[in-house]
Design a protein around this motif. Structure first.
Motif, PDB file in Angstrom:
ATOM      1  N   HIS A  36      -7.935   0.395   3.915  1.00  0.00           N
ATOM      2  CA  HIS A  36      -7.670   0.091   2.500  1.00  0.00           C
ATOM      3  C   HIS A  36      -8.910   0.323   1.647  1.00  0.00           C
ATOM      4  O   HIS A  36      -8.793   0.690   0.480  1.00  0.00           O
ATOM      5  N   HIS A  59      -2.170  -0.549  -4.333  1.00  0.00           N
ATOM      6  CA  HIS A  59      -3.343  -0.704  -3.472  1.00  0.00           C
ATOM      7  C   HIS A  59      -4.174  -1.940  -3.783  1.00  0.00           C
ATOM      8  O   HIS A  59      -4.711  -2.563  -2.869  1.00  0.00           O
ATOM      9  N   ASN A  60      -4.312  -2.305  -5.036  1.00  0.00           N
ATOM     10  CA  ASN A  60      -5.116  -3.485  -5.365  1.00  0.00           C
ATOM     11  C   ASN A  60      -4.504  -4.753  -4.790  1.00  0.00           C
ATOM     12  O   ASN A  60      -5.205  -5.599  -4.233  1.00  0.00           O
ATOM     13  N   LEU A  85      -4.983  -4.684  -1.052  1.00  0.00           N
ATOM     14  CA  LEU A  85      -6.366  -4.971  -0.670  1.00  0.00           C
ATOM     15  C   LEU A  85      -6.664  -6.468  -0.714  1.00  0.00           C
ATOM     16  O   LEU A  85      -7.301  -7.014   0.188  1.00  0.00           O
ATOM     17  N   ALA A 122       0.835  -1.211   0.000  1.00  0.00           N
ATOM     18  CA  ALA A 122       0.000   0.000   0.000  1.00  0.00           C
ATOM     19  C   ALA A 122       0.866   1.256   0.000  1.00  0.00           C
ATOM     20  O   ALA A 122       0.580   2.218  -0.712  1.00  0.00           O
ATOM     21  N   ARG A 152      -9.043   4.123   0.763  1.00  0.00           N
ATOM     22  CA  ARG A 152      -8.065   4.658  -0.186  1.00  0.00           C
ATOM     23  C   ARG A 152      -8.556   4.615  -1.629  1.00  0.00           C
ATOM     24  O   ARG A 152      -8.486   5.609  -2.317  1.00  0.00           O
ATOM     25  N   PRO A 153      -9.046   3.485  -2.120  1.00  0.00           N
ATOM     26  CA  PRO A 153      -9.522   3.484  -3.509  1.00  0.00           C
ATOM     27  C   PRO A 153     -10.969   3.963  -3.650  1.00  0.00           C
ATOM     28  O   PRO A 153     -11.536   3.917  -4.726  1.00  0.00           O
TER      29      PRO A 153
END
Length: 179
Positions: A78, A43-44, A47, A38, A81-82
């Motif tokens: 998390h 991020h993916n 996650l 992260a 964030r997206p």
């Protein structure tokens, strides 16, 4: 973080190889890798790992364990964030917060952080309704009150909570001005 990722991945590999029976230690190592991913903006991938860690922690030690709640807190961060607002709100409101209040109490730092994340899920969502923003303001008012009482008015977490409350109030005022 770039230099740390291979080290953390190696630690995870060694933990799986030599301590395969120690599921909690493996989950801790996976969580560390996820946090590093992260921080690198991946991020993916982070996650996916956080979801796995949380699900396995629930399966092995139960929903009320402090480690599970901490992993749930990390997962909820998390989601924010997206911009997975709805999923974050559901996890926090329906699963994590009721369990945290019951097992840790409303004044525990983890519970207060979960509440702050719920308020952030409302406040930071550009499509949030006025009702959601009012809920964020109410949540943060309660968090600030509790943090002042438990940690003191000059504690960094109290000061950060006061900033979050101010932001929630600004968002409510901005929506009211456009209505």
């Amino acid at each position: 973080p770039e230099e740390a990722l291979p080290v953390l991945e190696a630690k995870l590999g060694l933990t799986r190889r030599y301590w395969s029976h120690d599921v909690q230690n493996i989950l801790d190592a996976q969580s560390n890798v996820s946090t590093c991913l992260a921080e690198l903006g991946r991020h993916n991938e982070a996650l996916v790992l956080k979801r796995e860690v949380y699900a396995r922690r629930v399966a092995t030690v139960g929903v009320s364990d402090k480690r599970t709640l901490l992993d749930g807190l990390n997962l909820s961060q998390h989601f924010l964030r997206p911009g997975l607002w709805a999923e974050g709100i559901t996890l926090l409101r329906d699963h994590l917060l009721p369990t945290a209040r019951r097992s840790l109490g409303s004044d525990d730092d983890i519970t207060l952080c979960l509440n702050t994340n719920l308020a952030a899920a409302f406040s930071n969502n550009p499509e949030c309704t006025r009702e959601g923003l009012l809920e964020a303001e109410t949540i943060m008012h309660d968090v600030v009150r509790r943090r002042r009482r438990v940690f003191g008015p000059s504690h960094p977490d109290t000061l950060r909570a006061e900033d979050d409350l101010s932001f929630a109030r600004e968002r409510v005022a901005a929506v009211a001005a456009h209505a």
